[in-house]
Design a protein around this motif. Structure first.
Motif, PDB file in Angstrom:
ATOM      1  N   PRO A  52      26.107  60.201  -0.163  1.00  0.00           N
ATOM      2  CA  PRO A  52      24.795  61.253   0.378  1.00  0.00           C
ATOM      3  C   PRO A  52      24.751  60.940   2.231  1.00  0.00           C
ATOM      4  O   PRO A  52      24.042  61.745   2.825  1.00  0.00           O
ATOM      5  N   ALA A  53      24.775  59.315   2.750  1.00  0.00           N
ATOM      6  CA  ALA A  53      24.712  59.676   4.383  1.00  0.00           C
ATOM      7  C   ALA A  53      25.913  60.116   4.842  1.00  0.00           C
ATOM      8  O   ALA A  53      25.775  60.429   6.331  1.00  0.00           O
ATOM      9  N   ARG A  54      27.274  60.664   3.850  1.00  0.00           N
ATOM     10  CA  ARG A  54      28.075  61.350   5.089  1.00  0.00           C
ATOM     11  C   ARG A  54      27.633  63.193   6.097  1.00  0.00           C
ATOM     12  O   ARG A  54      28.086  63.820   6.181  1.00  0.00           O
ATOM     13  N   ARG A  55      26.553  63.245   4.763  1.00  0.00           N
ATOM     14  CA  ARG A  55      26.035  64.730   5.356  1.00  0.00           C
ATOM     15  C   ARG A  55      25.400  64.586   6.284  1.00  0.00           C
ATOM     16  O   ARG A  55      25.949  65.800   6.634  1.00  0.00           O
ATOM     17  N   ARG A  56      24.912  63.273   6.968  1.00  0.00           N
ATOM     18  CA  ARG A  56      24.111  64.093   8.072  1.00  0.00           C
ATOM     19  C   ARG A  56      24.049  61.884   8.880  1.00  0.00           C
ATOM     20  O   ARG A  56      23.828  61.789   8.244  1.00  0.00           O
ATOM     21  N   GLU A  57      24.807  62.672  10.457  1.00  0.00           N
ATOM     22  CA  GLU A  57      24.646  61.618  11.345  1.00  0.00           C
ATOM     23  C   GLU A  57      24.490  61.583  12.761  1.00  0.00           C
ATOM     24  O   GLU A  57      25.040  62.723  12.574  1.00  0.00           O
ATOM     25  N   ILE A  58      24.045  60.458  13.294  1.00  0.00           N
ATOM     26  CA  ILE A  58      23.909  60.785  14.650  1.00  0.00           C
ATOM     27  C   ILE A  58      24.611  59.570  15.182  1.00  0.00           C
ATOM     28  O   ILE A  58      24.763  58.560  14.485  1.00  0.00           O
ATOM     29  N   VAL A  59      24.658  60.021  16.892  1.00  0.00           N
ATOM     30  CA  VAL A  59      25.162  58.366  17.146  1.00  0.00           C
ATOM     31  C   VAL A  59      23.989  58.557  18.008  1.00  0.00           C
ATOM     32  O   VAL A  59      23.551  59.558  18.989  1.00  0.00           O
ATOM     33  N   ALA A  60      23.468  57.741  18.366  1.00  0.00           N
ATOM     34  CA  ALA A  60      22.630  57.343  18.981  1.00  0.00           C
ATOM     35  C   ALA A  60      23.211  56.146  20.725  1.00  0.00           C
ATOM     36  O   ALA A  60      23.702  55.089  20.517  1.00  0.00           O
ATOM     37  N   VAL A  61      22.330  56.015  21.781  1.00  0.00           N
ATOM     38  CA  VAL A  61      22.791  55.270  22.301  1.00  0.00           C
ATOM     39  C   VAL A  61      21.263  54.928  23.505  1.00  0.00           C
ATOM     40  O   VAL A  61      20.281  55.752  23.759  1.00  0.00           O
TER      41      VAL A  61
END
Length: 652
Positions: A52-61
């Motif tokens: 399920p997590a592969r559907r929506r991810e973000i990169v945060a800094v």
């Protein structure tokens, strides 16, 4: 780092200045893990997450820094210290306890890079905001410092068109902007949206749609439905009855509650602590008033030690700056801080936290002059466990013009009646942007966000949703200047109305979901944030309904129940609030009875509907994407007005 309700009366420590020499050990059980940066931004890292997590991810800094003051020749400059790589690596280890399974964090030099599941599709994910507060908490424990921590927080989604490394690049750019704002607010790293062009024709169309469109279109809809055999006038009639009744009851309840003002808490049993007065200014706009304002604050009487901080921005060097620096060189209690990268009041206030050393902070605009003893009075509330106390703003140039007189009466209706009355009915107050006193630790956590046109209301709602305690004290007096022209007043009220709409759309759901609020407070928040946005559109429907009834029945009787209801509403509710405003007004305004008579007539004839029009136009502007912030021009009050206020103070 999430703010919880402060117990009274025990004073709370300031997390921005207390250091824990024995930090809590890292929990043995971890859900995420530390990884090299190239792994965090690698496309293959997606395979390590659950399906399920592969559907929506973000990169945060997350880029941490500490801001502290460096005093040089009568002025203060901000000294920004970036976090050491070793500190960031240890912070990354501790943050794994707050990650979900499969999520990653990398310590790359002086910043943290995270690969997170995207929990929602909002512009600022709630989890990332929580991670930012976790990062603050961890970094506060790990480093012994004498400054205020600032975080740059940026994020960008991973999509088919945006690879993880490109998302990281855009997140880093967004973190830089977040750090410049100093508000701990996550920002979305994406291409800048083009602002719609604002010119007289677009503004004119918005006014047309908000007036003629909101009358003609409903009328045509009623006629069209009647033509196909559907008469909805009865349902609309009762909807209007309910709308007018709810608003009238709200006004009457506020008036009754305002007549019994809140009781000032007992004097605390410990000495008054050091306090800070932060004056936020945009000098090209307020150069004429700022010196007078600063000198007024330097003359303030306070049992404790009062620090005065002028935090200002200006695009060009001004002659008044030399006078301010010379004054600061002579007055040890004055700090003059030019915020070089600032474009908003929120940035100025946030930057001032690096130099403000008081246990509580009063925030003021550059035309404000608080009454003597205000900080002592505010301290009694803060010592009683309050996080924010909002005072009573009074117009001091009411004698200058008919417009200023109207605004002077309106401010008494707002600050002497509506705000304290609503606070008594709903169980919470709001911070109005100026003449508000914050517990320093609460302000350091909440910050002001310049991305909102009413950063004061937005901060109030976040504080409230996190269990903060806000009160309103009409006895905390501060005098300010009213706009001098209809154009300046229109711009000011348009910014207020659009800012309220922004806050209502963003914060009503979190406030209603907050576990810290009672049912009474949630009902009050619904009225404050929800009903006030709907009502301007409902109230104007009376006119198309009256027109439809006249068309359908061949005329309109003056005894029509709806006509009588509208007459009763406008002739009772508005004048009642004006009368109570006169009863509770400060002496120098109350003595001008004809000001209140004129304001009551103006409200009946046009001013109330003008304010409803402003709200409707503000909604259209927000939906069109017009978010420009326009300052309200200010000049010094006329000498006659100043002399009048001075003489009235001595007799009050």
């Amino acid at each position: 780092m999430t703010l919880t309700r402060t117990p009274a009366p025990t004073p709370q420590p300031d997390p921005g200045r207390d250091h824990d020499p024995h930090p809590t050990p890292v929990p043995a059980q971890r859900t995420g893990q530390v990884a090299p940066l190239d792994r965090v931004v690698s496309p293959d890292a997606r395979r390590r997450l659950t399906r399920p997590a592969r559907r929506r991810e973000i990169v945060a800094v997350i880029e941490p820094t500490w801001a502290r003051a460096a005093d040089t020749e009568g002025r203060a400059d901000l000294d920004v210290v970036h976090a050491e790589p070793d500190l960031v690596r240890e912070a990354a280890e501790r943050l794994t306890a707050h990650l979900q399974p499969g999520e990653l964090v990398a310590a790359d030099g002086g910043r943290l890079t995270l690969r997170l599941r995207r929990e929602d599709r909002a512009a600022r994910p709630v989890r990332l905001q929580e991670m930012a507060y976790h990062a603050v908490e961890v970094l506060e424990r790990l480093r012994d410092h004498d400054g205020v921590i600032d975080l740059g927080v940026g994020w960008s989604p991973i999509t088919r068109r945006q690879t993880p490394d490109l998302a990281e690049e855009r997140a880093a750019e967004a973190a830089t902007e977040s750090l410049r704002q100093r508000d701990l607010q996550p920002r979305h790293g994406r291409s800048a949206k083009r602002q719609p062009k604002i010119w007289w024709f677009s503004a004119g169309r918005q006014v047309l749609w908000a007036t003629v469109g909101s009358v003609v279109l409903p009328f045509l809809a009623l006629v069209g439905l009647w033509a196909v055999g559907l008469d909805v006038s009865g349902a609309l009639y009762w909807a209007l009855v309910a709308a007018l009744g709810i608003t009238a009851l709200g006004i009457w309840a506020e008036c009754v509650a305002a007549l019994d003002p809140p009781r000032l808490p007992a004097a605390p049993d410990r000495p008054a602590p050091r306090a800070s007065a932060v004056i936020a200014a945009y000098l090209p706009n307020e150069a004429e008033t700022v010196l007078e304002t600063v000198e007024h604050f330097l003359d303030q009487e306070y049992e404790g030690e009062l620090q005065v901080v002028l935090a200002y921005n200006t695009p060009v060097d001004l002659a008044v700056e030399r006078d301010l620096h010379a004054l600061a060189a002579r007055e040890p209690s004055l700090t003059v801080l030019r915020v070089a990268d600032s474009t908003s009041k929120a940035q100025n206030v946030n930057a001032a936290l690096a130099v403000a050393t008081g246990e509580f902070v009063g925030i003021f605009d550059a035309d404000h002059q608080p009454a003597q003893g205000s900080f002592d009075r505010a301290w009694r509330w803060i010592a009683d466990g309050v996080d924010v106390v909002q005072g009573h703003c009074v117009i001091r140039n009411g004698a200058d013009s008919a417009l200023a007189r109207l605004v002077a009466v309106e401010f008494e209706q707002i600050y002497a009646v509506a705000h304290p009355g609503r606070a008594a009915v709903s169980g919470f107050g709001i911070f109005g942007g100026s003449n508000g006193y914050w517990r320093s630790s609460a302000l350091e956590q909440i910050r002001l966000r310049g991305s909102y046109l009413t950063e004061d209301i937005e901060a109030s709602m976040r504080l409230l949703a996190n269990g903060g305690r806000l009160v309103n004290d009409p006895g905390l007096i501060s005098r300010e200047l009213a706009p001098e022209t209809p154009k300046a007043l229109w711009r000011q009220r348009m910014r207020w109305a659009q800012g309220w709409f922004q806050v209502s759309a963003r914060h009503l759901p979190p406030v209603l979901a907050s576990p810290y609020l009672s049912l009474r407070q949630k009902v009050g928040a619904t009225y404050l944030l929800g009903w006030r946005e709907v009502y301007p559109w409902l109230s104007i429907l009376a006119w198309p309904l009256l027109g439809f009834l006249a068309w359908r029945d061949g005329g309109l009787s003056m005894s029509t129940p709806l006509f009588l209801l509208i007459t009763l509403f406008v002739t009772v509710s508005g004048p009642l609030q004006t009368f109570v405003g006169w009863r509770l007004a400060v002496p120098e305004v109350r003595r001008h009875r004809w000001w209140f008579v004129g304001a009551a007539i103006a409200n009946l004839v046009a001013y109330t509907e003008l304010k409803n029009l402003v709200n409707r136009v503000a909604h259209l502007k927000q939906l069109r994407g017009e978010h420009q912030w326009v300052v309200t021009p200010r000049t010094a009050a006329s000498q006659s007005a100043t002399d009048t206020v001075t003489s009235e103070r001595s007799t009050a």
